[in-house]
Motif scaffolding. Structure first.
Motif, PDB file in Angstrom:
ATOM      1  N   PRO A  26       0.825  -1.215   0.000  1.00 24.72           N
ATOM      2  CA  PRO A  26       0.000   0.000   0.000  1.00 24.72           C
ATOM      3  C   PRO A  26       0.859   1.266   0.000  1.00 24.72           C
ATOM      4  O   PRO A  26       2.090   1.194   0.094  1.00 24.72           O
ATOM      5  N   ASP A  27       0.210   2.401  -0.110  1.00 21.98           N
ATOM      6  CA  ASP A  27       0.910   3.663   0.056  1.00 21.98           C
ATOM      7  C   ASP A  27       1.521   3.712   1.452  1.00 21.98           C
ATOM      8  O   ASP A  27       1.032   3.060   2.386  1.00 21.98           O
ATOM      9  N   ALA A  28       2.572   4.512   1.603  1.00 23.84           N
ATOM     10  CA  ALA A  28       3.273   4.563   2.888  1.00 23.84           C
ATOM     11  C   ALA A  28       2.338   4.932   4.035  1.00 23.84           C
ATOM     12  O   ALA A  28       2.489   4.450   5.161  1.00 23.84           O
ATOM     13  N   SER A  29       1.347   5.765   3.755  1.00 26.08           N
ATOM     14  CA  SER A  29       0.423   6.198   4.808  1.00 26.08           C
ATOM     15  C   SER A  29      -0.532   5.092   5.232  1.00 26.08           C
ATOM     16  O   SER A  29      -1.213   5.215   6.249  1.00 26.08           O
ATOM     17  N   LYS A  30      -0.573   4.005   4.443  1.00 28.23           N
ATOM     18  CA  LYS A  30      -1.515   2.930   4.735  1.00 28.23           C
ATOM     19  C   LYS A  30      -0.821   1.605   5.047  1.00 28.23           C
ATOM     20  O   LYS A  30      -1.474   0.561   5.080  1.00 28.23           O
ATOM     21  N   VAL A  31       0.484   1.626   5.259  1.00 31.51           N
ATOM     22  CA  VAL A  31       1.208   0.404   5.582  1.00 31.51           C
ATOM     23  C   VAL A  31       0.701  -0.152   6.915  1.00 31.51           C
ATOM     24  O   VAL A  31       0.692   0.553   7.930  1.00 31.51           O
ATOM     25  N   SER A  32       0.258  -1.405   6.902  1.00 31.54           N
ATOM     26  CA  SER A  32      -0.332  -2.006   8.094  1.00 31.54           C
ATOM     27  C   SER A  32       0.699  -2.818   8.873  1.00 31.54           C
ATOM     28  O   SER A  32       1.789  -3.099   8.388  1.00 31.54           O
ATOM     29  N   LYS A  33       0.296  -3.225  10.050  1.00 32.16           N
ATOM     30  CA  LYS A  33       1.131  -4.090  10.875  1.00 32.16           C
ATOM     31  C   LYS A  33       1.418  -5.396  10.159  1.00 32.16           C
ATOM     32  O   LYS A  33       2.540  -5.915  10.187  1.00 32.16           O
ATOM     33  N   LYS A  34       0.424  -5.918   9.462  1.00 29.87           N
ATOM     34  CA  LYS A  34       0.591  -7.162   8.702  1.00 29.87           C
ATOM     35  C   LYS A  34       1.605  -6.981   7.586  1.00 29.87           C
ATOM     36  O   LYS A  34       2.445  -7.857   7.341  1.00 29.87           O
TER      37      LYS A  34
END
Length: 492
Positions: A26-34
């Motif tokens: 995802p975009d850097a602002s939406k990088v998740s823990k997973k």
């Protein structure tokens, strides 16, 4: 000269990046823990002999003899009963897991554990019919190793530690060593279509569905351990391709780990050929205590040569060091002069340093704990306590800021000023640099993590950028900018 340099860079980029890939980041602002679990650089350790038993690590289950787990469990079952053997195995699993010092692992900065399992453990013996471990099926139905693996995974997740599920033992063996789970003279798995079909069609999909998809901290699925060296490796290549496709049908973003078969370049070429470089991670094991060549060298010589003897083609694929230790052979120590503890510290620290330059998905030390003693130079705990294995810093590491970004962009422009720079697109360099910084910041927000799987991550980020701003002859500037950010800040 400029035209030749530009052409060389563009050709290199074209050869490394397919025109269309499946973008899963995802975009850097939406990088998740997973996402971070699946991509970050790992400081890891193996849980050797938790499930796949090895006599030299835990010998309690070998009381009635046997050189492999199948032999030992068979002997135990004949001496007692299937239910008693299962009860003893369950006690081993419970004791091992309860002995794990999670606080120590967190303090050492461990990001993930690699958990070797055998096909006979999967689903509590669900898939052994027609395979070598069929005779002990009832033992594993009773012992319930799969339940313990799920418990372990949940506990690890509670400590923000990932789990790499490693299908260490395959029917017929990927190698002829006892850690394949049975005593064999020749590995036969890769040339047995029946074995392969059962693993690909049933076992791997079950693992992916039952434990990988449902746990955000499962970082990947390793489909083989230490494949035997094979110049053509036709059997390995066929199995790997089928296995990757089977896993992708369940979860297209799950990292799939293969063995380098003691030849890293062979598998960089393979993942490139099949367009799997953003999906597959290649596992290479690094030991300097087994070969005659290493036994003929001093500790100082082995340490000094590490940067030359370990060099993965990281510009073509992602690598991890799934096993290594601080062990050197007794013959090496016989010809070595100096303080052994300090030499071991230097050796271990040099290994970690070399891995940091070559292995994009990090490393996993062999191994965590032993039935008797601490394992010495095979043991993660004493090696961390002796500073042979450095702890991963818990505090935030430094990432370049806006002033430094502007400085690097200006330096880039100045360098190319008299080399055709007026016709170039330096804004792409800045875009790449800022994208890199944003990614590193997103990873750092979760336990001071570093961006890992550099090849996969950077390739996908590049493809995203092309879709947003278009391709062009100066995309190499974006590449250089992104890499500049990693070089400056993606380390401790």
């Amino acid at each position: 000269m400029f035209d030749k340099l530009k052409s060389k860079i563009e050709n290199a980029i074209d050869s490394k990046h397919p025109h269309e890939i499946q973008i899963s980041i995802p975009d850097a602002s939406k990088v998740s823990k997973k996402d971070i679990y699946r991509y970050r650089y790992n400081y890891g350790v193996n849980l050797g002999s938790l499930f796949v038993l090895e006599n030299w690590i835990y010998d309690d289950l070998f009381g009635h003899g046997g050189g492999s787990e199948l032999d030992a469990v068979t002997s135990e079952m004949k001496a007692t009963s299937a239910s008693d053997a299962g009860r003893k195995l369950a006690q081993h699993y419970e004791s091992y897991i309860s002995s794990i010092d999670w606080a120590f692992l967190q303090n050492a900065g461990v990001t993930a554990v690699r958990v070797p399992i055998g096909y006979w453990h999967v689903g509590n013996g669900k898939f052994v019919d027609g395979l070598p471990h069929e005779s002990v099926k009832h033992v594993y139905q009773s012992a319930k190793p799969w339940d313990f693996l799920k418990q372990l995974t949940a506990t690890a997740g509670g400590h923000d530690i990932g789990v790499l599920v490693d299908l260490h033992g395959l029917p017929g063996g990927a190698n002829a060593d006892s850690h394949s789970g049975c005593t064999i003279s020749t590995a036969s798995f890769f040339h047995n279509s029946g074995y392969i079909n059962q693993v690909v069609n049933e076992i791997l999909p079950f693992i992916a569905k039952d434990i990988c998809v449902n746990n955000e901290n499962v970082i990947g699925l390793q489909i083989v351990n230490e494949s035997v060296f094979d110049n053509k490796a036709s059997g390995q290549k066929s199995y790997y391709l089928k296995a990757v496709k089977a896993i992708q049908n369940v979860d297209s973003t799950l990292p799939v780990v293969i063995s380098d078969g003691w030849w890293p370049q062979q598998w960089a070429d393979w993942v490139q050929k099949h367009g799997l470089a953003t999906t597959v991670v290649v596992d290479s094991h690094v030991y300097r205590c087994f070969s005659d060549g290493d036994k003929a060298k001093s500790a100082q010589e082995i340490t000094g040569e590490l940067s030359k003897t370990l060099n993965f083609p990281k510009d073509q694929a992602d690598y991890m060091v799934g096993e290594f230790s601080c062990v050197l052979d007794s013959k090496t120590w016989d010809m070595t002069h100096g303080d052994r503890q300090k030499l071991v510290q230097t050796f271990g620290n040099t290994e970690i340093s070399v891995f940091a330059e070559n292995a994009s998905w990090g490393w996993f030390f062999w191994t965590l704990q032993f039935e008797h003693g601490d394992g010495g130079e095979w043991g993660f705990v004493p090696m961390v306590n002796n500073s042979a294995i450095p702890k991963r810093p818990s505090g935030a590491h430094s990432i370049i800021g806006d002033n430094e970004i502007k400085m690097f962009v200006q330096q880039h422009a100045d360098y190319w000023k008299d080399k055709g720079g007026d016709h170039m697109e330096h804004w792409r360099y800045e875009d790449g640099l800022r994208s890199s910084v944003a990614d590193m910041s997103a990873f750092a927000n979760f336990k001071n993590s570093l961006v890992g799987r550099w090849y996969s991550w950077k390739t996908q980020r590049r493809q995203q950028y092309v879709k947003q701003k278009g391709d062009g002859e100066f995309m190499w500037e974006w590449e250089q900018g992104y890499q500049k950010g990693l070089d400056e800040s993606n380390h401790y």
